[in-house]
Design a protein around this motif. Structure first.
Motif, PDB file in Angstrom:
ATOM      1  N   PHE A  39       0.830  -1.198   0.000  1.00 36.17           N
ATOM      2  CA  PHE A  39       0.000   0.000   0.000  1.00 36.17           C
ATOM      3  C   PHE A  39       0.868   1.253   0.000  1.00 36.17           C
ATOM      4  O   PHE A  39       2.007   1.261   0.475  1.00 36.17           O
ATOM      5  N   GLY A  40       0.312   2.300  -0.572  1.00 35.05           N
ATOM      6  CA  GLY A  40       1.012   3.568  -0.663  1.00 35.05           C
ATOM      7  C   GLY A  40       0.408   4.599   0.265  1.00 35.05           C
ATOM      8  O   GLY A  40      -0.791   4.580   0.547  1.00 35.05           O
ATOM      9  N   GLU A  41       1.251   5.505   0.750  1.00 32.43           N
ATOM     10  CA  GLU A  41       0.817   6.564   1.652  1.00 32.43           C
ATOM     11  C   GLU A  41       1.440   7.887   1.222  1.00 32.43           C
ATOM     12  O   GLU A  41       2.575   7.915   0.747  1.00 32.43           O
ATOM     13  N   ASN A  42       0.697   8.969   1.413  1.00 36.61           N
ATOM     14  CA  ASN A  42       1.224  10.309   1.193  1.00 36.61           C
ATOM     15  C   ASN A  42       1.431  10.983   2.538  1.00 36.61           C
ATOM     16  O   ASN A  42       0.527  10.983   3.389  1.00 36.61           O
ATOM     17  N   GLN A  43       2.612  11.536   2.778  1.00 37.83           N
ATOM     18  CA  GLN A  43       2.947  12.148   4.055  1.00 37.83           C
ATOM     19  C   GLN A  43       2.666  13.647   4.036  1.00 37.83           C
ATOM     20  O   GLN A  43       3.143  14.371   3.142  1.00 37.83           O
ATOM     21  N   LEU A  44       1.873  14.120   5.004  1.00 37.72           N
ATOM     22  CA  LEU A  44       1.684  15.555   5.189  1.00 37.72           C
ATOM     23  C   LEU A  44       2.839  16.144   5.991  1.00 37.72           C
ATOM     24  O   LEU A  44       3.244  17.275   5.791  1.00 37.72           O
ATOM     25  N   SER A  45       3.340  15.310   6.937  1.00 34.11           N
ATOM     26  CA  SER A  45       4.481  15.716   7.760  1.00 34.11           C
ATOM     27  C   SER A  45       5.180  14.454   8.226  1.00 34.11           C
ATOM     28  O   SER A  45       4.824  13.346   7.818  1.00 34.11           O
ATOM     29  N   ALA A  46       6.159  14.597   9.106  1.00 37.95           N
ATOM     30  CA  ALA A  46       6.910  13.441   9.587  1.00 37.95           C
ATOM     31  C   ALA A  46       6.038  12.486  10.386  1.00 37.95           C
ATOM     32  O   ALA A  46       6.331  11.304  10.491  1.00 37.95           O
TER      33      ALA A  46
END
Length: 255
Positions: free
Chosen positions: A54-61
């Motif tokens: 699965f893929g994730e997009n990071q808004l912050s750390a």
């Protein structure tokens, strides 16, 4: 069966399945049906075990935005399909194996304790009982033989193909062991219902089923010379005792 518990059971079993898949996983349909046929139990959620990318997009750390399923299988995974899932990726990508989990609502604490003993003796040593504020008793059947590894960060694949192939092979072995534990749990639960007894504490499971599964299916789908021995090879046949020792280690009580 108390009237309140009966009403809860009826309402739960008649409600729509809100899971992503929308149905019970095929390999545990009979198990779930058998549990729900008992007066003192009913299932509230389940997953037979799965291999996912699965893929994730990071808004912050520390904050994530969204999750995209790139690959999912409740059966042994194909290396080529897993590798294909990580082509042209964006954001962070993770490979994960999640073992069987089952939540069962129990009529009494004694019923939950019996089910807990069955789960632990079947290899699900991380199982536990929770009691809600309104008296709902939930027994979670679960284990700890999961696997999770990062494959990509910020759209950049971090590992070579051989490593992805290796992860897939390990996950397939864990899935096969997971299936063996499910079968054992079903058998032990049926025995408990029929005889009203639970497996003794410290019960050591029969490893013949796992031995056969490993000899037949270990590391399937790998064509590399660097892969471990194929099923049926002389090297694997000579290591049966070592494999059984590893399986025995999985079931030993924690120190």
């Amino acid at each position: 069966m108390s009237a309140e518990f009966q009403q809860r059971k009826k309402q739960c079993l008649n409600s729509a399945d809100l899971s992503r898949k929308g149905s019970i996983d095929e390999c545990i349909v009979d198990l779930v049906a058998y549990i729900n046929a008992q007066d003192s139990y009913f299932t509230t959620s389940s997953c037979s075990g799965r291999i996912t990318v699965f893929g994730e997009n990071q808004l912050s750390a520390t904050q994530k935005k969204g999750c995209v399923w790139l690959y999912m299988s409740h059966r042994t995974a194909e290396v080529k399909e897993v590798m294909q899932a990580v082509t042209d990726v964006r954001g962070n990508v993770t490979f994960k194996f999640e073992p069987f989990i089952l939540h069962v609502q129990c009529q009494t604490l004694e019923d939950a304790q019996k089910l807990h003993s069955v789960a632990v003796s079947s290899g699900f040593r991380n199982s536990g009982i929770t009691v809600g504020k309104k008296g709902k008793i939930i027994m979670a059947v679960r284990s700890t033989h999961s696997l999770e590894a990062p494959l990509a960060a910020d759209g950049q694949v971090l590992v070579p193909d051989k490593y992805i192939s290796y992860l897939t092979q390990i996950a397939n072995c864990k899935l096969q062991e997971n299936t063996a534990r499910i079968h054992r749990f079903f058998d032990n639960f049926q025995q408990m219902i029929q005889t009203r007894t639970v497996p003794p504490k410290g019960h050591v499971p029969d490893l013949s089923y796992e031995r056969t599964k490993i000899k037949c299916k270990t590391f399937q789908g790998c064509d590399s010379d660097q892969c471990p021995p194929r099923a049926g090879s002389r090297a694997l046949e000579n290591n049966v005792e070592e494999l059984e020792e590893c399986l025995a280690y999985l079931y030993q009580d924690p120190p």
